[in-house]
Design a protein around this motif. Sequence first.
Motif, PDB file in Angstrom:
ATOM      1  N   THR A 173      40.701  46.933  38.389  1.00 10.32           N
ATOM      2  CA  THR A 173      40.792  47.916  37.314  1.00 10.32           C
ATOM      3  C   THR A 173      39.399  48.404  36.938  1.00 10.32           C
ATOM      4  OG1 THR A 173      42.782  46.840  36.491  1.00 10.32           O
ATOM      5  CG2 THR A 173      41.671  48.357  34.999  1.00 10.32           C
ATOM      6  N   ALA A 174      38.473  47.469  36.773  1.00  7.74           N
ATOM      7  CA  ALA A 174      37.092  47.837  36.445  1.00  7.74           C
ATOM      8  C   ALA A 174      36.469  48.673  37.563  1.00  7.74           C
ATOM      9  CB  ALA A 174      36.263  46.582  36.199  1.00  7.74           C
ATOM     10  N   GLU A 175      36.745  48.303  38.814  1.00  8.72           N
ATOM     11  CA  GLU A 175      36.212  49.066  39.943  1.00  8.72           C
ATOM     12  C   GLU A 175      36.703  50.512  39.894  1.00  8.72           C
ATOM     13  OE1 GLU A 175      36.650  49.451  44.779  1.00  8.72           O
ATOM     14  OE2 GLU A 175      37.583  47.753  43.774  1.00  8.72           O
ATOM     15  N   ALA A 176      38.003  50.700  39.726  1.00 10.52           N
ATOM     16  CA  ALA A 176      38.569  52.051  39.719  1.00 10.52           C
ATOM     17  C   ALA A 176      38.038  52.875  38.559  1.00 10.52           C
ATOM     18  CB  ALA A 176      40.087  51.975  39.666  1.00 10.52           C
ATOM     19  N   MET A 177      37.937  52.258  37.409  1.00 12.50           N
ATOM     20  CA  MET A 177      37.430  52.980  36.245  1.00 12.50           C
ATOM     21  C   MET A 177      35.957  53.353  36.426  1.00 12.50           C
ATOM     22  SD  MET A 177      39.346  51.272  33.010  1.00 12.50           S
ATOM     23  CE  MET A 177      38.901  52.612  31.911  1.00 12.50           C
ATOM     24  N   PHE A 178      35.163  52.407  36.921  1.00 14.24           N
ATOM     25  CA  PHE A 178      33.743  52.683  37.124  1.00 14.24           C
ATOM     26  C   PHE A 178      33.552  53.787  38.169  1.00 14.24           C
ATOM     27  CE2 PHE A 178      29.404  51.252  38.684  1.00 14.24           C
ATOM     28  CZ  PHE A 178      28.737  51.794  37.609  1.00 14.24           C
ATOM     29  N   LYS A 179      34.334  53.733  39.261  1.00 18.53           N
ATOM     30  CA  LYS A 179      34.250  54.778  40.282  1.00 18.53           C
ATOM     31  C   LYS A 179      34.558  56.146  39.689  1.00 18.53           C
ATOM     32  CE  LYS A 179      35.172  52.335  44.598  1.00 18.53           C
ATOM     33  NZ  LYS A 179      36.141  52.123  45.702  1.00 18.53           N
ATOM     34  N   ALA A 180      35.585  56.214  38.852  1.00 15.28           N
ATOM     35  CA  ALA A 180      35.959  57.491  38.248  1.00 15.28           C
ATOM     36  C   ALA A 180      34.860  58.013  37.325  1.00 15.28           C
ATOM     37  CB  ALA A 180      37.273  57.344  37.487  1.00 15.28           C
ATOM     38  N   VAL A 181      34.262  57.132  36.542  1.00 12.55           N
ATOM     39  CA  VAL A 181      33.188  57.536  35.632  1.00 12.55           C
ATOM     40  C   VAL A 181      31.963  58.004  36.420  1.00 12.55           C
ATOM     41  CG1 VAL A 181      31.551  56.684  33.906  1.00 12.55           C
ATOM     42  CG2 VAL A 181      33.979  56.099  33.721  1.00 12.55           C
ATOM     43  N   ILE A 209      30.123  50.723  44.865  1.00  9.92           N
ATOM     44  CA  ILE A 209      31.043  50.040  43.961  1.00  9.92           C
ATOM     45  C   ILE A 209      32.137  49.376  44.775  1.00  9.92           C
ATOM     46  CG2 ILE A 209      32.586  50.331  41.990  1.00  9.92           C
ATOM     47  CD1 ILE A 209      30.979  53.001  41.459  1.00  9.92           C
ATOM     48  N   ASP A 210      32.351  48.099  44.530  1.00 13.24           N
ATOM     49  CA  ASP A 210      33.330  47.349  45.315  1.00 13.24           C
ATOM     50  C   ASP A 210      33.955  46.269  44.449  1.00 13.24           C
ATOM     51  OD1 ASP A 210      34.795  46.487  47.508  1.00 13.24           O
ATOM     52  OD2 ASP A 210      33.172  45.301  48.328  1.00 13.24           O
ATOM     53  N   SER A 211      35.113  45.836  44.852  1.00 12.67           N
ATOM     54  CA  SER A 211      35.813  44.749  44.192  1.00 12.67           C
ATOM     55  C   SER A 211      36.684  44.080  45.238  1.00 12.67           C
ATOM     56  CB  SER A 211      36.677  45.298  43.054  1.00 12.67           C
ATOM     57  OG  SER A 211      37.493  44.288  42.531  1.00 12.67           O
ATOM     58  N   CYS A 212      36.925  42.819  45.061  1.00 10.87           N
ATOM     59  CA  CYS A 212      37.820  42.123  45.994  1.00 10.87           C
ATOM     60  C   CYS A 212      38.362  40.881  45.317  1.00 10.87           C
ATOM     61  CB  CYS A 212      37.105  41.747  47.283  1.00 10.87           C
ATOM     62  SG  CYS A 212      35.821  40.525  47.076  1.00 10.87           S
ATOM     63  N   GLY A 213      39.341  40.284  45.932  1.00 17.34           N
ATOM     64  CA  GLY A 213      39.892  39.041  45.405  1.00 17.34           C
ATOM     65  C   GLY A 213      38.839  37.952  45.400  1.00 17.34           C
ATOM     66  N   THR A 214      39.002  37.038  44.502  1.00 19.54           N
ATOM     67  CA  THR A 214      38.061  35.924  44.406  1.00 19.54           C
ATOM     68  C   THR A 214      38.811  34.613  44.518  1.00 19.54           C
ATOM     69  OG1 THR A 214      38.261  35.866  42.007  1.00 19.54           O
ATOM     70  CG2 THR A 214      36.515  37.249  42.928  1.00 19.54           C
ATOM     71  N   GLY A 215      38.121  33.557  44.246  1.00 18.58           N
ATOM     72  CA  GLY A 215      38.695  32.231  44.372  1.00 18.58           C
ATOM     73  C   GLY A 215      39.682  31.873  43.295  1.00 18.58           C
ATOM     74  N   GLY A 216      39.966  30.646  43.217  1.00 16.31           N
ATOM     75  CA  GLY A 216      40.922  30.114  42.261  1.00 16.31           C
ATOM     76  C   GLY A 216      41.802  29.099  42.960  1.00 16.31           C
ATOM     77  N   GLY A 217      42.736  28.582  42.279  1.00 13.49           N
ATOM     78  CA  GLY A 217      43.695  27.684  42.907  1.00 13.49           C
ATOM     79  C   GLY A 217      43.520  26.237  42.529  1.00 13.49           C
ATOM     80  N   ASN A 218      42.309  25.751  42.499  1.00  9.36           N
ATOM     81  CA  ASN A 218      42.049  24.390  42.035  1.00  9.36           C
ATOM     82  C   ASN A 218      40.599  24.273  41.572  1.00  9.36           C
ATOM     83  OD1 ASN A 218      40.335  23.791  44.234  1.00  9.36           O
ATOM     84  ND2 ASN A 218      41.985  22.985  45.479  1.00  9.36           N
ATOM     85  N   GLU A 219      40.268  23.145  41.014  1.00 10.82           N
ATOM     86  CA  GLU A 219      38.924  22.996  40.430  1.00 10.82           C
ATOM     87  C   GLU A 219      37.811  23.028  41.465  1.00 10.82           C
ATOM     88  OE1 GLU A 219      38.815  18.137  40.100  1.00 10.82           O
ATOM     89  OE2 GLU A 219      39.632  19.303  38.434  1.00 10.82           O
ATOM     90  N   ASP A 220      38.133  22.860  42.742  1.00  8.91           N
ATOM     91  CA  ASP A 220      37.128  22.892  43.803  1.00  8.91           C
ATOM     92  C   ASP A 220      37.161  24.201  44.600  1.00  8.91           C
ATOM     93  OD1 ASP A 220      36.278  20.301  43.166  1.00  8.91           O
ATOM     94  OD2 ASP A 220      37.765  19.404  44.494  1.00  8.91           O
ATOM     95  N   TRP A 221      37.733  25.263  44.018  1.00  8.92           N
ATOM     96  CA  TRP A 221      37.908  26.497  44.767  1.00  8.92           C
ATOM     97  C   TRP A 221      36.613  27.064  45.318  1.00  8.92           C
ATOM     98  CZ3 TRP A 221      35.527  31.036  43.562  1.00  8.92           C
ATOM     99  CH2 TRP A 221      34.990  31.158  42.286  1.00  8.92           C
TER     100      TRP A 221
END
Length: 69
Positions: free
Chosen positions: A8-16, A28-40
């Motif tokens: 969302t931030a990527e799309a808004m920043f690109k538009a601005v 300007i770029d964005s992608c999925g990040t980690g998560g899932g467990n405490e050692d991600w």
Amino acid sequence: GNICRSPTAEAMFKAVVKSAGLEDLFDIDSCGTGGGNEDWFLKGGESYHEGEESDLRMAAIGAWAASQV
């Protein structure tokens, strides 16, 4: 997995940036990040969405929201 805020931030920043005519000054770029467990963030840790493209649904909403400003 960061599939909502970052795209969302990527799309808004690109538009601005586009509306200001400054596209050549930014990569300007964005992608999925980690998560899932405490050692991600550690090698071998569970990390979903890592390296995936931005969620298209959220990017569309971000672009629409930016067009409303």
